[in-house]
Design a protein around this motif. Structure first.
Motif, PDB file in Angstrom:
ATOM      1  N   ARG A 322       0.822  -1.222   0.000  1.00 33.61           N
ATOM      2  CA  ARG A 322       0.000   0.000   0.000  1.00 33.61           C
ATOM      3  C   ARG A 322       0.849   1.262   0.000  1.00 33.61           C
ATOM      4  NH1 ARG A 322      -2.908  -2.817   3.844  1.00 33.61           N
ATOM      5  NH2 ARG A 322      -2.019  -1.553   5.528  1.00 33.61           N
ATOM      6  N   THR A 323       2.034   1.182   0.612  1.00 34.28           N
ATOM      7  CA  THR A 323       2.872   2.390   0.744  1.00 34.28           C
ATOM      8  C   THR A 323       4.037   2.418  -0.249  1.00 34.28           C
ATOM      9  OG1 THR A 323       4.211   1.318   2.463  1.00 34.28           O
ATOM     10  CG2 THR A 323       2.325   2.635   3.196  1.00 34.28           C
ATOM     11  N   SER A 324       4.025   1.538  -1.226  1.00 34.32           N
ATOM     12  CA  SER A 324       5.169   1.447  -2.155  1.00 34.32           C
ATOM     13  C   SER A 324       5.392   2.733  -2.943  1.00 34.32           C
ATOM     14  CB  SER A 324       4.973   0.274  -3.116  1.00 34.32           C
ATOM     15  OG  SER A 324       3.786   0.447  -3.870  1.00 34.32           O
ATOM     16  N   SER A 325       4.342   3.526  -3.104  1.00 31.88           N
ATOM     17  CA  SER A 325       4.490   4.769  -3.878  1.00 31.88           C
ATOM     18  C   SER A 325       5.031   5.920  -3.034  1.00 31.88           C
ATOM     19  CB  SER A 325       3.139   5.182  -4.487  1.00 31.88           C
ATOM     20  OG  SER A 325       2.197   5.461  -3.461  1.00 31.88           O
ATOM     21  N   ILE A 326       4.939   5.817  -1.715  1.00 32.39           N
ATOM     22  CA  ILE A 326       5.407   6.909  -0.847  1.00 32.39           C
ATOM     23  C   ILE A 326       6.551   6.503   0.067  1.00 32.39           C
ATOM     24  CG2 ILE A 326       3.174   8.097  -0.818  1.00 32.39           C
ATOM     25  CD1 ILE A 326       2.824   6.900   2.064  1.00 32.39           C
ATOM     26  N   GLY A 327       6.779   5.191   0.185  1.00 32.81           N
ATOM     27  CA  GLY A 327       7.769   4.732   1.154  1.00 32.81           C
ATOM     28  C   GLY A 327       8.818   3.815   0.569  1.00 32.81           C
ATOM     29  N   LYS A 328       9.928   3.715   1.288  1.00 30.58           N
ATOM     30  CA  LYS A 328      11.018   2.812   0.907  1.00 30.58           C
ATOM     31  C   LYS A 328      11.556   2.162   2.175  1.00 30.58           C
ATOM     32  CE  LYS A 328      15.233   2.651  -1.939  1.00 30.58           C
ATOM     33  NZ  LYS A 328      14.638   1.736  -2.953  1.00 30.58           N
ATOM     34  N   ILE A 329      11.630   0.827   2.176  1.00 34.85           N
ATOM     35  CA  ILE A 329      12.121   0.072   3.329  1.00 34.85           C
ATOM     36  C   ILE A 329      13.386  -0.663   2.912  1.00 34.85           C
ATOM     37  CG2 ILE A 329      11.592  -1.732   5.012  1.00 34.85           C
ATOM     38  CD1 ILE A 329       8.582  -1.110   4.436  1.00 34.85           C
ATOM     39  N   VAL A 330      14.482  -0.438   3.656  1.00 34.22           N
ATOM     40  CA  VAL A 330      15.766  -1.044   3.316  1.00 34.22           C
ATOM     41  C   VAL A 330      16.380  -1.654   4.576  1.00 34.22           C
ATOM     42  CG1 VAL A 330      16.213   0.505   1.373  1.00 34.22           C
ATOM     43  CG2 VAL A 330      16.985   1.156   3.676  1.00 34.22           C
ATOM     44  N   PRO A 331      17.265  -2.657   4.430  1.00 31.75           N
ATOM     45  CA  PRO A 331      17.885  -3.269   5.600  1.00 31.75           C
ATOM     46  C   PRO A 331      19.037  -2.459   6.172  1.00 31.75           C
ATOM     47  CG  PRO A 331      18.635  -4.367   3.609  1.00 31.75           C
ATOM     48  CD  PRO A 331      17.585  -3.382   3.180  1.00 31.75           C
ATOM     49  N   TRP A 332      19.575  -1.538   5.368  1.00 30.20           N
ATOM     50  CA  TRP A 332      20.715  -0.723   5.790  1.00 30.20           C
ATOM     51  C   TRP A 332      20.717   0.559   4.975  1.00 30.20           C
ATOM     52  CZ3 TRP A 332      24.851   1.519   3.298  1.00 30.20           C
ATOM     53  CH2 TRP A 332      25.900   1.995   4.108  1.00 30.20           C
ATOM     54  N   ALA A 333      21.173   1.640   5.586  1.00 27.11           N
ATOM     55  CA  ALA A 333      21.266   2.904   4.857  1.00 27.11           C
ATOM     56  C   ALA A 333      22.458   3.687   5.383  1.00 27.11           C
ATOM     57  CB  ALA A 333      19.986   3.720   5.049  1.00 27.11           C
ATOM     58  N   ASN A 334      23.068   4.463   4.500  1.00 26.26           N
ATOM     59  CA  ASN A 334      24.158   5.339   4.906  1.00 26.26           C
ATOM     60  C   ASN A 334      23.544   6.568   5.580  1.00 26.26           C
ATOM     61  OD1 ASN A 334      26.184   7.432   4.936  1.00 26.26           O
ATOM     62  ND2 ASN A 334      27.377   6.152   3.554  1.00 26.26           N
ATOM     63  N   GLN A 335      23.481   6.500   6.906  1.00 29.97           N
ATOM     64  CA  GLN A 335      22.709   7.480   7.665  1.00 29.97           C
ATOM     65  C   GLN A 335      23.223   8.910   7.504  1.00 29.97           C
ATOM     66  OE1 GLN A 335      20.679   6.358  11.306  1.00 29.97           O
ATOM     67  NE2 GLN A 335      22.005   7.781  12.410  1.00 29.97           N
ATOM     68  N   VAL A 336      24.537   9.086   7.503  1.00 31.70           N
ATOM     69  CA  VAL A 336      25.091  10.434   7.373  1.00 31.70           C
ATOM     70  C   VAL A 336      24.686  11.047   6.037  1.00 31.70           C
ATOM     71  CG1 VAL A 336      27.220  11.770   7.200  1.00 31.70           C
ATOM     72  CG2 VAL A 336      27.012   9.999   8.949  1.00 31.70           C
ATOM     73  N   GLN A 337      24.805  10.284   4.957  1.00 27.16           N
ATOM     74  CA  GLN A 337      24.429  10.794   3.638  1.00 27.16           C
ATOM     75  C   GLN A 337      22.943  11.121   3.581  1.00 27.16           C
ATOM     76  OE1 GLN A 337      25.727   7.958   0.688  1.00 27.16           O
ATOM     77  NE2 GLN A 337      27.823   8.728   0.692  1.00 27.16           N
ATOM     78  N   ILE A 338      22.133  10.251   4.145  1.00 24.05           N
ATOM     79  CA  ILE A 338      20.676  10.457   4.094  1.00 24.05           C
ATOM     80  C   ILE A 338      20.273  11.698   4.882  1.00 24.05           C
ATOM     81  CG2 ILE A 338      18.488   9.504   4.960  1.00 24.05           C
ATOM     82  CD1 ILE A 338      19.627   6.744   4.024  1.00 24.05           C
ATOM     83  N   LEU A 339      20.835  11.864   6.082  1.00 22.36           N
ATOM     84  CA  LEU A 339      20.470  13.020   6.902  1.00 22.36           C
ATOM     85  C   LEU A 339      20.973  14.330   6.324  1.00 22.36           C
ATOM     86  CD1 LEU A 339      20.982  11.473  10.457  1.00 22.36           C
ATOM     87  CD2 LEU A 339      18.808  12.210   9.440  1.00 22.36           C
ATOM     88  N   ASN A 340      21.898  14.253   5.386  1.00 14.83           N
ATOM     89  CA  ASN A 340      22.365  15.465   4.702  1.00 14.83           C
ATOM     90  C   ASN A 340      21.622  15.711   3.394  1.00 14.83           C
ATOM     91  OD1 ASN A 340      24.907  16.981   5.888  1.00 14.83           O
ATOM     92  ND2 ASN A 340      25.109  14.830   6.446  1.00 14.83           N
ATOM     93  N   HIS A 341      20.643  14.874   3.085  1.00 14.66           N
ATOM     94  CA  HIS A 341      19.863  15.079   1.866  1.00 14.66           C
ATOM     95  C   HIS A 341      18.751  16.094   2.135  1.00 14.66           C
ATOM     96  CE1 HIS A 341      17.511  14.314  -1.744  1.00 14.66           C
ATOM     97  NE2 HIS A 341      18.524  13.615  -2.216  1.00 14.66           N
ATOM     98  N   SER A 342      18.546  17.002   1.210  1.00 11.68           N
ATOM     99  CA  SER A 342      17.607  18.110   1.419  1.00 11.68           C
ATOM    100  C   SER A 342      16.165  17.661   1.580  1.00 11.68           C
ATOM    101  CB  SER A 342      17.699  19.101   0.251  1.00 11.68           C
ATOM    102  OG  SER A 342      17.363  18.451  -0.971  1.00 11.68           O
ATOM    103  N   SER A 343      15.816  16.470   1.091  1.00 13.56           N
ATOM    104  CA  SER A 343      14.414  16.053   1.168  1.00 13.56           C
ATOM    105  C   SER A 343      14.020  15.481   2.526  1.00 13.56           C
ATOM    106  CB  SER A 343      14.110  15.017   0.076  1.00 13.56           C
ATOM    107  OG  SER A 343      14.725  13.785   0.366  1.00 13.56           O
ATOM    108  N   VAL A 344      15.004  15.187   3.389  1.00 13.14           N
ATOM    109  CA  VAL A 344      14.690  14.617   4.706  1.00 13.14           C
ATOM    110  C   VAL A 344      14.252  15.735   5.647  1.00 13.14           C
ATOM    111  CG1 VAL A 344      15.587  13.354   6.696  1.00 13.14           C
ATOM    112  CG2 VAL A 344      16.242  12.670   4.378  1.00 13.14           C
ATOM    113  N   GLY A 345      13.038  15.595   6.179  1.00 12.60           N
ATOM    114  CA  GLY A 345      12.472  16.642   7.024  1.00 12.60           C
ATOM    115  C   GLY A 345      12.445  16.322   8.497  1.00 12.60           C
ATOM    116  N   VAL A 346      12.545  15.020   8.850  1.00 15.73           N
ATOM    117  CA  VAL A 346      12.548  14.634  10.260  1.00 15.73           C
ATOM    118  C   VAL A 346      13.201  13.262  10.388  1.00 15.73           C
ATOM    119  CG1 VAL A 346      10.272  13.499  10.241  1.00 15.73           C
ATOM    120  CG2 VAL A 346      11.144  14.493  12.369  1.00 15.73           C
ATOM    121  N   PHE A 347      13.845  13.053  11.506  1.00 18.50           N
ATOM    122  CA  PHE A 347      14.514  11.794  11.806  1.00 18.50           C
ATOM    123  C   PHE A 347      13.792  11.157  12.983  1.00 18.50           C
ATOM    124  CE2 PHE A 347      18.846   9.945  13.457  1.00 18.50           C
ATOM    125  CZ  PHE A 347      18.430   8.672  13.117  1.00 18.50           C
ATOM    126  N   VAL A 348      13.199   9.984  12.770  1.00 15.35           N
ATOM    127  CA  VAL A 348      12.547   9.224  13.836  1.00 15.35           C
ATOM    128  C   VAL A 348      13.602   8.274  14.398  1.00 15.35           C
ATOM    129  CG1 VAL A 348      10.620   7.726  14.450  1.00 15.35           C
ATOM    130  CG2 VAL A 348      10.363   9.378  12.581  1.00 15.35           C
TER     131      VAL A 348
END
Length: 452
Positions: A322-348
């Motif tokens: 149901r959420t495939s169009s708005i969400g992405k689920i991954v087993p690992w992510a490069n957190q520093v790179q992601i948190l420096n991306h302009s589209s990230v608005g909040v970190f849970v």
């Protein structure tokens, strides 16, 4: 045949590791920062084989040829899979095991170590360094306030401790306002089993740091919490140095490429519109909270990137589709790179210190769901000192609480204000590690202490 051991050399440094959770990677990051500033030094990284294997495999240590792993015997019997049991077994033997390993390396190389660096948890390292007549540099992987409460454990136990006092304020401590509560403290300080391994370990640590440490280093920067920094310097008799944020001074080489395409996926979203969700390298939520958070994301239509290490069966039926169009689920992510991306608005987040620092340097406000250790104390600082995030309502995820928190952070004025404040801290962090910054100067001073 072993060589004759030569005179002590400050260029050879022994590093003793607490080989559990995020401690090894945090300590390696610290050692790499020293190595980059003093490439002529040689570091031996003493840890369990499985920990060293994960840290030094592949390209993870490229460019740091002067940092060599050395595997110590773990002593774990077959089938000892319980983490707490393994930590207890480790501590039963750790002091003797590390001493023996140091002697082995000195005999093999013909060179004595001139300095001992250790995780602050390994308080017995002070006695090893004393026997060797060398400096003991210890590293606390948390932030200033969390270390201060371990140093103040005796007075906290004197003032707080009776059952039912969880809501007692901590304003009897210097630089603690009445917004801090006893319930924010790690349970090993006051409300848990005070005879447990962890309770005894951190209490002894607080004593040893004041009495015997040559240097106490922290991955933080002075202006992150100036009043606490000043108070901690008094308690530690000016042994304190702050060398962070380390991921800005010596970025960690990614363990793997962005094979899941997280950054490309983020490129398709509007600025400050995506919720990034991660609860640390070893943290997981209870199944009921996984379901509640998933329901909130689904019903609210929030774009999300979830670094998920749990059981996908905990998701509500059909959630992923149901959420495939708005969400992405991954087993690992490069957190520093992601948190420096302009589209990230909040970190849970679970509010581990490394995650908070990475969120600050990315300019991203937080929604916190602390789990254990110093995470509740970190969260309280996020809320009431820096005002760059909010604890999830009630302390646990419910669908309505998660929707409310996500709306506030991503859409409402409260989120804009938090983003502004975290942006100010981001600037201060960058200044601290700049060529004339205080963290950069402290790192230079540390190198000179080790060399001398």
């Amino acid at each position: 045949m072993s060589q004759k051991v030569e005179s002590t050399s400050p260029q050879n440094v022994a590093v003793l590791v607490f080989p559990f959770t995020s401690h090894p990677s945090s300590l390696l990051q610290f050692v790499r920062s020293i190595s980059a500033a003093a490439p002529d030094m040689k570091f031996t990284f003493f840890s369990l084989s499985r920990s060293n294997s994960s840290l030094f495999s592949g390209s993870g240590n490229r460019g740091f040829d002067n940092i060599k792993p050395y595997n110590v015997w773990d002593g774990f019997p077959e089938g000892s899979g319980n983490p707490l049991e393994q930590i207890e077994l480790f501590f039963d033997r750790a002091a003797c095991t590390f001493e023996k390993a140091i002697e082995e390396v000195e005999a093999e190389t013909g060179h004595k170590f001139g300095c001992l660096i250790s995780d602050a948890f390994l308080w017995f390292s002070s006695d090893i360094a004393k026997k060797m007549h060398i400096p003991w540099v210890t590293y606390w992987i948390g932030e200033q306030r969390s270390l201060l409460v371990h140093i103040e454990t005796d007075i906290i136990r004197e003032k707080v401790g009776a059952p039912g006092q969880e809501d007692k304020t901590l304003d009897f401590l210097p630089v603690f306002s009445d917004e801090f509560r006893a319930s924010d403290l790690p349970k090993e300080i006051v409300f848990g089993n005070l005879e447990s391994l962890f309770a005894r370990m951190v209490h002894k640590m607080g004593e040893k740091l004041q009495q015997q440490a040559t240097v106490v280093a922290i991955n933080s920067f002075e202006t992150m919490d100036l009043k606490v920094t000043e108070e901690l310097k008094k308690r530690l008799l000016n042994k304190l140095i702050l060398v962070g944020p380390l991921h800005l001074t010596q970025p960690v080489v990614p363990d793997r490429d962005d094979k899941d395409g997280c950054l490309q996926w983020l490129d398709k979203h509007k600025p400050a519109s995506v919720a990034y969700i991660s609860f640390g390298s070893s943290g997981t939520l209870p199944p009921i909270e996984v379901a509640a958070l998933a329901e909130a994301l689904d019903e609210g239509g929030f774009p999300f990137l979830w670094s998920f290490r749990g059981n996908k069966e905990d998701f509500p039926k059909g959630f992923v589709d149901r959420t495939s169009s708005i969400g992405k689920i991954v087993p690992w992510a490069n957190q520093v790179q992601i948190l420096n991306h302009s589209s990230v608005g909040v970190f849970v987040t679970h509010c581990g210190w490394n995650s908070i620092l990475e969120s600050v340097t990315g300019g991203v406000p937080m929604i916190g769901r602390p789990v254990f250790a110093d995470q509740n104390l970190n969260m309280r600082s996020v809320e009431v000192v820096w005002k760059i995030g909010a604890r999830i309502e009630g302390g646990v995820f419910t669908k309505t609480g998660a929707i409310k928190a996500l709306e506030q952070a991503l859409s409402l004025e409260q989120g804009k204000e938090m983003r502004h404040r975290v942006g100010v801290l981001k600037q201060l962090a960058q200044e601290a590690v700049g060529s004339d910054g205080r963290s950069a100067e402290d790192l230079k001073a540390l190198v000179e202490i080790i060399k001398s």
